[in-house]
Write a protein that holds these residues in place. Sequence first.
Motif, PDB file in Angstrom:
ATOM      1  N   HIS A   1       8.537  11.886   0.339  1.00 50.32           N
ATOM      2  CA  HIS A   1       8.009  12.320   1.640  1.00 50.32           C
ATOM      3  C   HIS A   1       8.443  11.301   2.690  1.00 50.32           C
ATOM      4  N   ASP A   2       8.929  11.789   3.821  1.00 53.28           N
ATOM      5  CA  ASP A   2       9.516  10.831   4.774  1.00 53.28           C
ATOM      6  C   ASP A   2       8.490   9.927   5.457  1.00 53.28           C
ATOM      7  N   GLN A   3       7.200  10.154   5.228  1.00 55.12           N
ATOM      8  CA  GLN A   3       6.205   9.223   5.760  1.00 55.12           C
ATOM      9  C   GLN A   3       5.550   8.388   4.656  1.00 55.12           C
ATOM     10  N   SER A   4       6.047   8.550   3.430  1.00 53.87           N
ATOM     11  CA  SER A   4       5.480   7.700   2.375  1.00 53.87           C
ATOM     12  C   SER A   4       6.036   6.288   2.551  1.00 53.87           C
ATOM     13  N   TYR A   5       5.294   5.337   2.048  1.00 56.67           N
ATOM     14  CA  TYR A   5       5.738   3.948   2.200  1.00 56.67           C
ATOM     15  C   TYR A   5       6.885   3.621   1.249  1.00 56.67           C
ATOM     16  N   ARG A   6       6.992   4.353   0.137  1.00 57.69           N
ATOM     17  CA  ARG A   6       8.163   4.196  -0.746  1.00 57.69           C
ATOM     18  C   ARG A   6       9.427   4.605   0.016  1.00 57.69           C
ATOM     19  N   TYR A   7       9.333   5.764   0.695  1.00 59.58           N
ATOM     20  CA  TYR A   7      10.484   6.260   1.459  1.00 59.58           C
ATOM     21  C   TYR A   7      10.835   5.256   2.565  1.00 59.58           C
TER      22      TYR A   7
ATOM     23  N   SER B   1       1.551  15.683  13.490  1.00 61.77           N
ATOM     24  CA  SER B   1       0.233  15.815  14.120  1.00 61.77           C
ATOM     25  C   SER B   1      -0.759  14.946  13.352  1.00 61.77           C
ATOM     26  N   ILE B   2      -1.878  14.657  13.999  1.00 57.87           N
ATOM     27  CA  ILE B   2      -2.879  13.772  13.390  1.00 57.87           C
ATOM     28  C   ILE B   2      -3.438  14.373  12.090  1.00 57.87           C
ATOM     29  N   ASP B   3      -3.426  15.717  12.011  1.00 60.01           N
ATOM     30  CA  ASP B   3      -3.959  16.377  10.800  1.00 60.01           C
ATOM     31  C   ASP B   3      -3.120  16.102   9.563  1.00 60.01           C
ATOM     32  N   GLU B   4      -1.874  15.690   9.782  1.00 61.01           N
ATOM     33  CA  GLU B   4      -1.002  15.426   8.628  1.00 61.01           C
ATOM     34  C   GLU B   4      -1.185  14.016   8.070  1.00 61.01           C
ATOM     35  N   VAL B   5      -1.890  13.148   8.807  1.00 66.97           N
ATOM     36  CA  VAL B   5      -2.043  11.765   8.338  1.00 66.97           C
ATOM     37  C   VAL B   5      -2.992  11.752   7.135  1.00 66.97           C
ATOM     38  N   PRO B   6      -2.533  11.215   5.990  1.00 66.70           N
ATOM     39  CA  PRO B   6      -3.449  11.151   4.845  1.00 66.70           C
ATOM     40  C   PRO B   6      -4.696  10.350   5.209  1.00 66.70           C
ATOM     41  N   THR B   7      -5.787  10.681   4.565  1.00 66.67           N
ATOM     42  CA  THR B   7      -7.045  10.001   4.896  1.00 66.67           C
ATOM     43  C   THR B   7      -7.385   8.910   3.886  1.00 66.67           C
ATOM     44  N   GLN B   8      -6.595   8.870   2.806  1.00 67.75           N
ATOM     45  CA  GLN B   8      -6.850   7.846   1.792  1.00 67.75           C
ATOM     46  C   GLN B   8      -5.566   7.113   1.436  1.00 67.75           C
ATOM     47  N   ALA B   9      -5.735   5.913   0.922  1.00 67.89           N
ATOM     48  CA  ALA B   9      -4.573   5.126   0.504  1.00 67.89           C
ATOM     49  C   ALA B   9      -4.955   4.251  -0.686  1.00 67.89           C
ATOM     50  N   VAL B  10      -3.925   3.797  -1.384  1.00 67.64           N
ATOM     51  CA  VAL B  10      -4.115   2.767  -2.408  1.00 67.64           C
ATOM     52  C   VAL B  10      -3.622   1.480  -1.775  1.00 67.64           C
ATOM     53  N   THR B  11      -4.437   0.459  -1.807  1.00 64.11           N
ATOM     54  CA  THR B  11      -4.021  -0.803  -1.204  1.00 64.11           C
ATOM     55  C   THR B  11      -4.310  -1.998  -2.099  1.00 64.11           C
ATOM     56  N   MET B  12      -3.448  -2.958  -2.013  1.00 64.66           N
ATOM     57  CA  MET B  12      -3.720  -4.239  -2.651  1.00 64.66           C
ATOM     58  C   MET B  12      -4.997  -4.777  -2.009  1.00 64.66           C
ATOM     59  N   GLY B  13      -5.823  -5.479  -2.775  1.00 67.85           N
ATOM     60  CA  GLY B  13      -7.060  -6.003  -2.208  1.00 67.85           C
ATOM     61  C   GLY B  13      -6.863  -7.381  -1.580  1.00 67.85           C
ATOM     62  N   LEU B  14      -7.919  -7.893  -1.015  1.00 67.76           N
ATOM     63  CA  LEU B  14      -7.860  -9.217  -0.392  1.00 67.76           C
ATOM     64  C   LEU B  14      -7.559 -10.312  -1.414  1.00 67.76           C
ATOM     65  N   GLY B  15      -7.991 -10.064  -2.674  1.00 61.53           N
ATOM     66  CA  GLY B  15      -7.732 -11.060  -3.726  1.00 61.53           C
ATOM     67  C   GLY B  15      -6.246 -11.210  -3.967  1.00 61.53           C
ATOM     68  N   GLY B  16      -5.571 -10.076  -4.125  1.00 62.47           N
ATOM     69  CA  GLY B  16      -4.119 -10.088  -4.360  1.00 62.47           C
ATOM     70  C   GLY B  16      -3.408 -10.781  -3.205  1.00 62.47           C
TER      71      GLY B  16
ATOM     72  N   ASP C   1       0.803  -1.224   0.000  1.00 62.29           N
ATOM     73  CA  ASP C   1       0.000   0.000   0.000  1.00 62.29           C
ATOM     74  C   ASP C   1       0.831   1.267   0.000  1.00 62.29           C
ATOM     75  N   GLU C   2       0.148   2.367  -0.237  1.00 63.01           N
ATOM     76  CA  GLU C   2       0.778   3.697  -0.197  1.00 63.01           C
ATOM     77  C   GLU C   2      -0.296   4.734   0.124  1.00 63.01           C
ATOM     78  N   TYR C   3       0.113   5.763   0.853  1.00 65.31           N
ATOM     79  CA  TYR C   3      -0.808   6.870   1.141  1.00 65.31           C
ATOM     80  C   TYR C   3      -1.063   7.676  -0.117  1.00 65.31           C
ATOM     81  N   VAL C   4      -2.295   8.097  -0.302  1.00 64.51           N
ATOM     82  CA  VAL C   4      -2.617   8.994  -1.412  1.00 64.51           C
ATOM     83  C   VAL C   4      -2.169  10.402  -1.025  1.00 64.51           C
ATOM     84  N   GLY C   5      -1.481  11.054  -1.961  1.00 63.21           N
ATOM     85  CA  GLY C   5      -1.086  12.447  -1.739  1.00 63.21           C
ATOM     86  C   GLY C   5       0.358  12.610  -1.301  1.00 63.21           C
ATOM     87  N   LEU C   6       1.042  11.504  -0.955  1.00 61.95           N
ATOM     88  CA  LEU C   6       2.451  11.636  -0.557  1.00 61.95           C
ATOM     89  C   LEU C   6       3.351  11.160  -1.690  1.00 61.95           C
ATOM     90  N   SER C   7       4.385  11.935  -1.967  1.00 62.40           N
ATOM     91  CA  SER C   7       5.336  11.512  -2.998  1.00 62.40           C
ATOM     92  C   SER C   7       6.304  10.523  -2.358  1.00 62.40           C
TER      93      SER C   7
END
Length: 242
Positions: A76-82, A171-186, A67-73
Motif C-alpha cells: 500500500h503506498d501509504q504503508s511505512y514499509r512502502y 481523505s481523512i477517512d482512509e487514515v488507519p486508526t491503529q498502528a503497531v509501534t515500538m514502545g518507549l522501552g525499545g 511503526d506501521e499502520y494496522v490494516g495496510l499491506s
Amino acid sequence: MKLVVAKDYEEMSKLAAQEMANVVQNKPEAVLGLATGGTPVAMYKELIKMNKEGQVDFSKVTSINLDEYVGLSGNHDQSYRYFMNTNLFNHINIDKTKTFVPNGLAEDIEKECKEYDERIANLGGIDCQLLGIGNNGHVGFNEPNEELSLGTHLTSLKEDTIKANARFFNSIDEVPTQAVTMGLGGIMKAKKIILIASGEGKAEIIEKLLKGKITTQVPASMLQMHNNVVVIVDEAAAKLVI
Ligand code: F6R
C-alpha cells in the motif's frame, strides 16, 4: 540532550544524515532504528547520495523501523514499509532481508509485537534510533496517555495524529486508526538517538521536549532521561528555545 540548530530543513537533513552515516562508518554492521513521516525524507535523500558517492556503505547494516499502520499491506503506498522501500531501501546497498518494519497485517498482533521485541534484543539492541516528533509529543506512535508502554504494542491513534497524517491520504477517512509501534522501552534502550524536527509548527513541542516536565502526556519528554540524544532542528522549530 544536545541541541543542534540548523539554518533550514535542508541543512537539518544534511546534518542528521552525516550523524547517522558516522554511526555506520564507525560500525559497519550497525543496527539502525528508522522513522517515516515527512521530516526524514530529505535526510534519506542525502544518505542515498552519500551511499552512491561511496561515503557510506549499508551492506552490513540491519534496520528496524518504529511503526506501521494496522490494516495496510507493505504494497500500500501509504504503508511505512512502502515508504521505506521507496524513500531509502530501493536506492541504497542495504540487504532488504535485513530491513524490518512491523507487519500491519499480522493475524496475531500480540505475537507480532513480542517477536519484534525479541528481534531487537537478538540483534543486540539499536545502535542509533532516528525519531521525528508529533505535534502532540508522540515518538513512534507512542501517543500522550496516562500510561506508556515499554514494549512494541498495538495502539490507537489520537485524533490530532490522524488529522496530521491525513495529508498523505486522499481523505481523512482512509487514515488507519491503529498502528503497531515500538514502545518507549525499545526507544530508550537505543545507544544513541537522533531526533529531527523542522518548521514553526514544531516549535512548541520542541520547547516542551527540551525544557518541559517529564510526563506521559508528552511521550518525547522521556528522552530527557537518555544520555545520548542529539536533537537536530531548523531555526523555525527552535524559535522558542534559542
Ligand atoms: C513515523 C513516526 C512518527 C513521526 C511523527 C512526525 O515513523 O514514528 O512519530 O516521526 O509523526 O511526523 P512528520 O515527520 O510527518 O512531522
